[in-house]
Write an enzyme that holds these catalytic residues in place. Sequence first.
Site, short mmCIF file in Angstrom:
data_model
loop_
_atom_site.label_atom_id
_atom_site.label_comp_id
_atom_site.label_asym_id
_atom_site.label_seq_id
_atom_site.Cartn_x
_atom_site.Cartn_y
_atom_site.Cartn_z
N LYS A 196 -5.24 6.82 -33.68
CA LYS A 196 -4.34 5.77 -34.16
C LYS A 196 -2.92 6.27 -34.07
CE LYS A 196 -5.81 4.64 -38.33
NZ LYS A 196 -4.56 5.02 -38.94
N GLY A 197 -2.03 5.43 -33.53
CA GLY A 197 -0.62 5.81 -33.50
C GLY A 197 0.08 5.10 -34.65
N ARG A 214 -3.90 1.24 -32.25
CA ARG A 214 -4.94 2.19 -31.85
C ARG A 214 -4.92 2.41 -30.34
NH1 ARG A 214 -8.93 2.95 -35.44
NH2 ARG A 214 -8.79 1.87 -37.46
N LYS A 256 -3.52 1.00 -25.26
CA LYS A 256 -2.86 1.03 -26.56
C LYS A 256 -2.79 -0.41 -27.06
CE LYS A 256 1.19 3.49 -28.42
NZ LYS A 256 2.50 4.07 -27.99
N PHE A 258 1.83 2.21 -34.61
CA PHE A 258 1.67 0.75 -34.65
C PHE A 258 0.36 0.26 -34.05
CE2 PHE A 258 5.41 -0.55 -36.63
CZ PHE A 258 6.43 0.30 -36.24
N ASP A 268 13.99 10.55 -28.46
CA ASP A 268 12.99 10.84 -29.48
C ASP A 268 12.05 11.96 -29.03
OD1 ASP A 268 10.62 8.85 -31.45
OD2 ASP A 268 11.84 10.60 -31.91
N LEU A 275 -9.43 6.79 -29.16
CA LEU A 275 -8.85 8.15 -29.05
C LEU A 275 -8.13 8.51 -30.33
CD1 LEU A 275 -7.57 7.86 -25.40
CD2 LEU A 275 -9.27 9.48 -26.24
#
Length: 281
Positions: A16-17, A21, A37, A19, A131, A14
């Site tokens: 990449k974040g 994928r 994740k 830290f 956050d 989907l």
Amino acid sequence: KQFHLGMFEIGRPLGKGKFGRVYLVRERSSGFVCALKVLHKNELKHGGAETQVRREIEIQSNLRHPNILRLFGHFHDSKRIFLILEFAGKGELYKHLRRESKFPEWKAAQYVAQMAAALKYCHKKHIIHRDIKPENILLGIHGEIKLSDFGWSVHAPSNRRETLCGTLDYLPPEMLKPGRDKNVYSNKVDLWSLGVLTYEFLVGEAPFEDTPVMTQRKISRGEMTVPGFVSPEAKDLIKRLLVLDPEKRISLDQVQEHPWIIKHCVKGERATMRESKSTSS
Ligand SMILES: COc1cccc(-c2nc(Nc3cc(C)[nH]n3)cc3ccccc23)c1
């Protein structure tokens, strides 16, 4: 329940974040579709993000709310940590915001109302998200808000300890103030961020956006202007959230009862009347 990688059929990545994928996956026995994740332990170590991942797992797995992304479980192998997360079909809210540049007031008000409901649920469990920003919000298949990324959330009350990286735009003044750990802050930090989010939904950029030094100065002075195209009701809500003194910010209950929210979000015959009128017209 014990999970392991063999239980899942891995689908398309989907994205990449920070830290790791995220993959679309299907749990073989049930056919249940979810998001996996994958975090690499050594990257977490270098980034000092282990505590955040531990916190994300501990906190998010205990939350059950329609506007909060579910964490169904987790497992790890020698190199990686796997989080089994709810799949939000419409992806990242901030991509929709960038694509549309800004949201119409009726859509922004619906998102703010759903964010207020999610935060009310968290605060009742003494959890501060800390956050809130478009990057941490996903959209479900029906366009509903799914608050995610509890890596920065803590049990209230809390005093600031970790260094903060990433954008300053959403930080409340009390988290910028230098000083000893005594400046404990409360869940009111999420109300400030909700104000920044409301502004960004309606204007397409954050209220204090500038160079890092100038952003900090504008935040600490609460210096921002709301453009003329924003309705007076929406401007009123933003002004009541972006208040320097945390105790003077309006509460989540008051957000949900605010005229701007009521005008755009109240269900019932008036709203359906409006829809039917618009469809019949
Ligand atoms: C950086 O872009 C990224 C990164 C990670 C996920 C997506 C993404 N995610 C989801 N849904 C999700 C993600 C999670 C953890 N639950 N549900 C849906 C999408 C749809 C189109 C494009 C992208 C998508 C993007």
